[in-house]
Design a protein around this motif. Structure first.
Motif, mmCIF file in Angstrom:
data_model
loop_
_atom_site.group_PDB
_atom_site.id
_atom_site.type_symbol
_atom_site.label_atom_id
_atom_site.label_comp_id
_atom_site.label_asym_id
_atom_site.label_seq_id
_atom_site.Cartn_x
_atom_site.Cartn_y
_atom_site.Cartn_z
ATOM 1 N N PRO A 22 0.830 -1.216 0.000
ATOM 2 C CA PRO A 22 0.000 0.000 0.000
ATOM 3 C C PRO A 22 0.860 1.260 0.000
ATOM 4 N N ALA A 23 1.942 1.244 0.741
ATOM 5 C CA ALA A 23 2.811 2.425 0.795
ATOM 6 C C ALA A 23 3.439 2.694 -0.560
ATOM 7 N N VAL A 24 3.833 1.583 -1.257
ATOM 8 C CA VAL A 24 4.422 1.740 -2.587
ATOM 9 C C VAL A 24 3.391 2.357 -3.538
ATOM 10 N N VAL A 25 2.177 1.827 -3.512
ATOM 11 C CA VAL A 25 1.125 2.348 -4.383
ATOM 12 C C VAL A 25 0.871 3.825 -4.076
ATOM 13 N N LYS A 26 0.853 4.166 -2.800
ATOM 14 C CA LYS A 26 0.608 5.546 -2.416
ATOM 15 C C LYS A 26 1.699 6.464 -2.973
ATOM 16 N N GLY A 27 2.948 5.977 -2.865
ATOM 17 C CA GLY A 27 4.078 6.774 -3.382
ATOM 18 C C GLY A 27 3.976 6.955 -4.882
ATOM 19 N N MET A 28 3.643 5.874 -5.600
ATOM 20 C CA MET A 28 3.503 5.946 -7.052
ATOM 21 C C MET A 28 2.420 6.942 -7.433
ATOM 22 N N TYR A 29 1.363 6.948 -6.622
ATOM 23 C CA TYR A 29 0.254 7.838 -6.915
ATOM 24 C C TYR A 29 0.703 9.295 -6.834
ATOM 25 N N ILE A 30 1.455 9.584 -5.809
ATOM 26 C CA ILE A 30 1.925 10.972 -5.639
ATOM 27 C C ILE A 30 2.799 11.374 -6.820
ATOM 28 N N THR A 31 3.732 10.470 -7.176
ATOM 29 C CA THR A 31 4.615 10.764 -8.300
ATOM 30 C C THR A 31 3.809 11.008 -9.572
ATOM 31 N N PHE A 32 2.866 10.121 -9.838
ATOM 32 C CA PHE A 32 2.066 10.196 -11.052
ATOM 33 C C PHE A 32 1.243 11.485 -11.103
ATOM 34 N N SER A 33 0.703 11.876 -9.967
ATOM 35 C CA SER A 33 -0.156 13.061 -9.957
ATOM 36 C C SER A 33 0.633 14.316 -10.321
ATOM 37 N N HIS A 34 1.963 14.295 -10.066
ATOM 38 C CA HIS A 34 2.774 15.477 -10.387
ATOM 39 C C HIS A 34 2.932 15.696 -11.879
ATOM 40 N N LEU A 35 2.708 14.652 -12.672
ATOM 41 C CA LEU A 35 2.803 14.816 -14.118
ATOM 42 C C LEU A 35 1.811 15.846 -14.616
ATOM 43 N N PHE A 36 0.701 15.992 -13.930
ATOM 44 C CA PHE A 36 -0.348 16.891 -14.408
ATOM 45 C C PHE A 36 -0.306 18.258 -13.728
ATOM 46 N N LYS A 37 0.710 18.485 -12.889
ATOM 47 C CA LYS A 37 0.811 19.796 -12.233
ATOM 48 C C LYS A 37 1.716 20.724 -13.037
ATOM 49 N N LYS A 38 1.642 22.037 -12.695
ATOM 50 C CA LYS A 38 2.463 23.020 -13.390
ATOM 51 C C LYS A 38 3.932 22.803 -13.034
ATOM 52 N N LYS A 39 4.805 22.874 -14.059
ATOM 53 C CA LYS A 39 6.231 22.618 -13.798
ATOM 54 C C LYS A 39 6.863 23.813 -13.080
ATOM 55 N N VAL A 40 7.763 23.541 -12.139
ATOM 56 C CA VAL A 40 8.448 24.645 -11.471
ATOM 57 C C VAL A 40 9.843 24.855 -12.053
ATOM 58 N N THR A 41 10.344 23.872 -12.802
ATOM 59 C CA THR A 41 11.694 24.045 -13.345
ATOM 60 C C THR A 41 11.637 24.778 -14.682
ATOM 61 N N LEU A 42 12.815 25.266 -15.093
ATOM 62 C CA LEU A 42 12.916 26.045 -16.319
ATOM 63 C C LEU A 42 13.948 25.366 -17.197
ATOM 64 N N GLN A 43 13.684 25.247 -18.497
ATOM 65 C CA GLN A 43 14.629 24.561 -19.374
ATOM 66 C C GLN A 43 15.748 25.516 -19.784
ATOM 67 N N TYR A 44 16.640 25.856 -18.822
ATOM 68 C CA TYR A 44 17.770 26.720 -19.142
ATOM 69 C C TYR A 44 18.750 25.923 -19.996
ATOM 70 N N PRO A 45 19.404 26.432 -20.994
ATOM 71 C CA PRO A 45 19.392 27.828 -21.448
ATOM 72 C C PRO A 45 18.354 28.144 -22.528
ATOM 73 N N GLU A 46 17.540 27.156 -22.964
ATOM 74 C CA GLU A 46 16.534 27.491 -23.985
ATOM 75 C C GLU A 46 15.548 28.505 -23.428
ATOM 76 N N GLN A 47 15.169 28.301 -22.181
ATOM 77 C CA GLN A 47 14.273 29.263 -21.541
ATOM 78 C C GLN A 47 15.050 30.053 -20.495
ATOM 79 N N THR A 48 14.723 31.301 -20.348
ATOM 80 C CA THR A 48 15.361 32.089 -19.279
ATOM 81 C C THR A 48 14.291 32.855 -18.533
ATOM 82 N N LYS A 49 14.627 33.230 -17.317
ATOM 83 C CA LYS A 49 13.726 34.070 -16.539
ATOM 84 C C LYS A 49 13.886 35.507 -17.010
ATOM 85 N N PRO A 50 12.868 36.325 -16.856
ATOM 86 C CA PRO A 50 13.045 37.728 -17.224
ATOM 87 C C PRO A 50 14.065 38.395 -16.293
#
Ligand code: SF4
Ligand code: SF4
Ligand code: SF4
Ligand code: FES
Lengths: 189, 322
Positions: A25-53
């Motif tokens: 159950p703990a493994v499944v719970k962990g997988m669920y958390i990981t999987f749910s992050h696929l649909f969240k907004k990304k916090v990282t930036l693809q430097y150097p293709e993308q840059t912050k203002p």
């Protein structure tokens, strides 16, 4: 001692129940958390293709300005080197010769001008010290490199070219811009 | 002996002393600044008016004040005289005005000027000047002139103090340059260009309070505050041989006389010492020259502490930490 936050867990050595010992159950719970992050907004930036203002007054790589007709403004007065807390700047002055009037603004100019970017702490004091409005920090960043020698930027890297001028008016205060309009002063001509 | 009171400090001086020299005897902040007076040159003074002071009581016999401010460098003290310098608002006001006058035609191109960092006019305008100029007309301009191989004249920067003229007259055998014309168009000039090759002609560089006369062998080589000042001497038949070496690393960039706190050289040196001996091996070095902490030249120059009263407590603390 009282806790600073209520997020801390007290660690205990209590025996796990059978349910917990199965781990599944703990493994499944962990997988669920990981999987749910696929649909969240990304916090990282693809430097150097993308840059912050960048802020308009970001303090990055220096530029040595030319004036309106393309003469180098720096007169090798050494005040930037004096103001520099990291002792990053060195220069050698030379006298303007006849026929070089279109190259240099003043009687004296910097024959060599070097900033050691490894020493520089990008404090901007050189910009503040310059009486000739010659040196400014820009939004450009100093790229990484392999050799120490390559971090010593000479005039070839610092002086702006006429077809790629760098706008520094945003870095100057309203008073300075106002003062520069007064063409009665030789400084502004 | 005459009793004179300057800014509420009373001192006894000999007859024939000027107010400025009496003030220098007291020393400190009450000494009026002087741009043209030079104690080693006879007849100097009375030109620039920066040393103006107020005489509140002329003498014991005549207690009336003098109607106008007087130049302290060329006014003799009288018994019972009361002088006001920094205690008088009027003197400070007028000094400001004088500085403005001195700067009317001055280019203030300190970034280009070799004198910057050790310039009397810079100090004076820093202390007494206005922050901005009110003068909008064209300034007079001259092209730089060579006085022989070693000396450069920037007439733009000259404040017409006449010090160099007196120096050339009194310490060299014959004067070959002087002031031509009058008033606004007055200028220092050699009658025959390239004729200053007297043994002591280099001293006009040292007496010049501004960057009008500068050393061509040092021209644009370095800025004074990056060089290190060393006292040194050598055996010289012509002069005392006591100089200051301005060094960068092991190289001697410039050699000058030793200047005291009023910017006057202690002894005039000859051109051989000044221009010809630029190898460290020519000199016996005495050590670092004391530079006032307020001077930009002392920037980044660190001194070894030798005063036991300062070292001892620090040493104790460092041992404790170890
Ligand atoms: S930004 Fe600061 S540390 Fe860098 S060169 Fe300028 S004064 Fe020196
Ligand atoms: S960049 Fe400015 S402060 Fe630095 S030497 Fe040139 S003129 Fe002087
Ligand atoms: S003479 Fe003095 S005040 Fe004048 S430009 Fe030179 S350093 Fe500046
Ligand atoms: S020093 Fe007295 S008038 Fe110049």
């Amino acid at each position: 001692m009282s806790n600073l936050t209520n997020k801390s867990n007290i660690v205990s050595n209590k025996k796990m129940s059978i349910w917990e010992k199965m781990y599944l159950p703990a493994v499944v719970k962990g997988m669920y958390i990981t999987f749910s992050h696929l649909f969240k907004k990304k916090v990282t930036l693809q430097y150097p293709e993308q840059t912050k203002p960048f802020a308009e007054i970001y303090r990055g790589k220096h530029v040595l300005k030319r004036d309106d007709v393309g003469r180098e403004r720096c007169t090798a007065c050494g005040l930037c080197a004096l103001a520099c807390p990291a002792e990053a700047i060195t220069m050698i002055a030379a006298e303007k010769k006849n026929g070089e009037e279109h190259l240099y603004r003043e009687e004296k100019y910097a024959a060599t001008y070097e900033i050691n970017m490894l020493r520089c702490i990008f404090c901007g004091l050189c910009e503040e010290a310059c009486p000739k409005e010659a040196i400014f920090l820009t939004k450009e960043i100093v790229p990484s490199n392999f050799e120490r020698q390559d971090f010593i930027y000479g005039k070839d890297e610092l002086v702006e070219t006429m077809d790629n001028r760098i706008d520094i008016s945003k870095r100057q205060s309203a008073e300075v811009l106002e003062f520069k309009k007064n063409k009665n002063f030789k400084h502004n001509k | 002996m005459l009793r004179v009171t300057i800014d509420n400090i009373t001192i006894e001086v000999e007859e024939g002393t000027t107010i400025l020299n009496a003030a220098r005897k007291i020393g400190g902040k009450i000494v009026p600044p002087a741009m043209c007076y030079y104690s080693k040159l006879k007849g100097s003074g009375g030109k620039c008016r920066t040393c103006l002071v107020k005489v509140a009581t002329t003498s014991e016999l005549d207690p009336r004040p003098l109607p106008k401010l007087v130049p302290s460098c060329s006014t003799l003290v009288q018994n019972g005289m009361h002088v006001q310098n920094i205690t008088s608002e009027q003197v400070l006001q007028e000094r400001k005005a004088i500085v403005e006058f001195l700067l009317i035609n001055h280019p203030l191109d300190c970034p280009v000027c070799d004198q910057a960092g050790e310039c009397d006019l810079q100090n004076l305008s820093y202390e007494h000047g206005l922050e901005e100029t009110r003068y909008e007309e064209e300034r007079r301009e001259f092209a730089p002139v060579n006085f022989g191989e070693k000396i450069k004249l920037h007439m733009n920067r000259c404040i017409l103090c006449y010090r160099c003229v007196y120096a050339a007259e009194q310490i060299t055998n014959e004067r070959v340059h002087g002031v031509l014309y009058r008033g606004d168009v007055a200028e220092i000039s050699t009658f025959v260009e390239n004729f200053i090759d007297n043994d002591f002609s280099g001293n006009i560089i040292d007496v010049c309070p501004v960057g009008a006369l500068t050393d061509r062998t040092f021209r644009f080589k370095n800025r004074v505050w990056f060089t290190k000042a060393m006292d040194a001497h050598r055996d010289c038949e012509k002069c005392s041989g006591k100089v200051v070496l301005w060094m960068f690393g092991d190289e001697i960039y410039r050699i000058t006389g030793r200047k005291d706190e009023y910017g006057e050289v202690e002894e005039f040196i000859c051109n051989d010492c000044r221009f010809e001996n630029k190898n460290v091996s020519d000199w016996i070095i005495e050590g670092l020259r004391k530079i006032k902490r307020s001077s930009v030249i002392s920037q980044n120059h660190y001194e070894k502490l030798t005063k036991q009263s300062i070292i001892k407590p620090i040493e104790g603390k460092m041992e404790q930490q170890e």
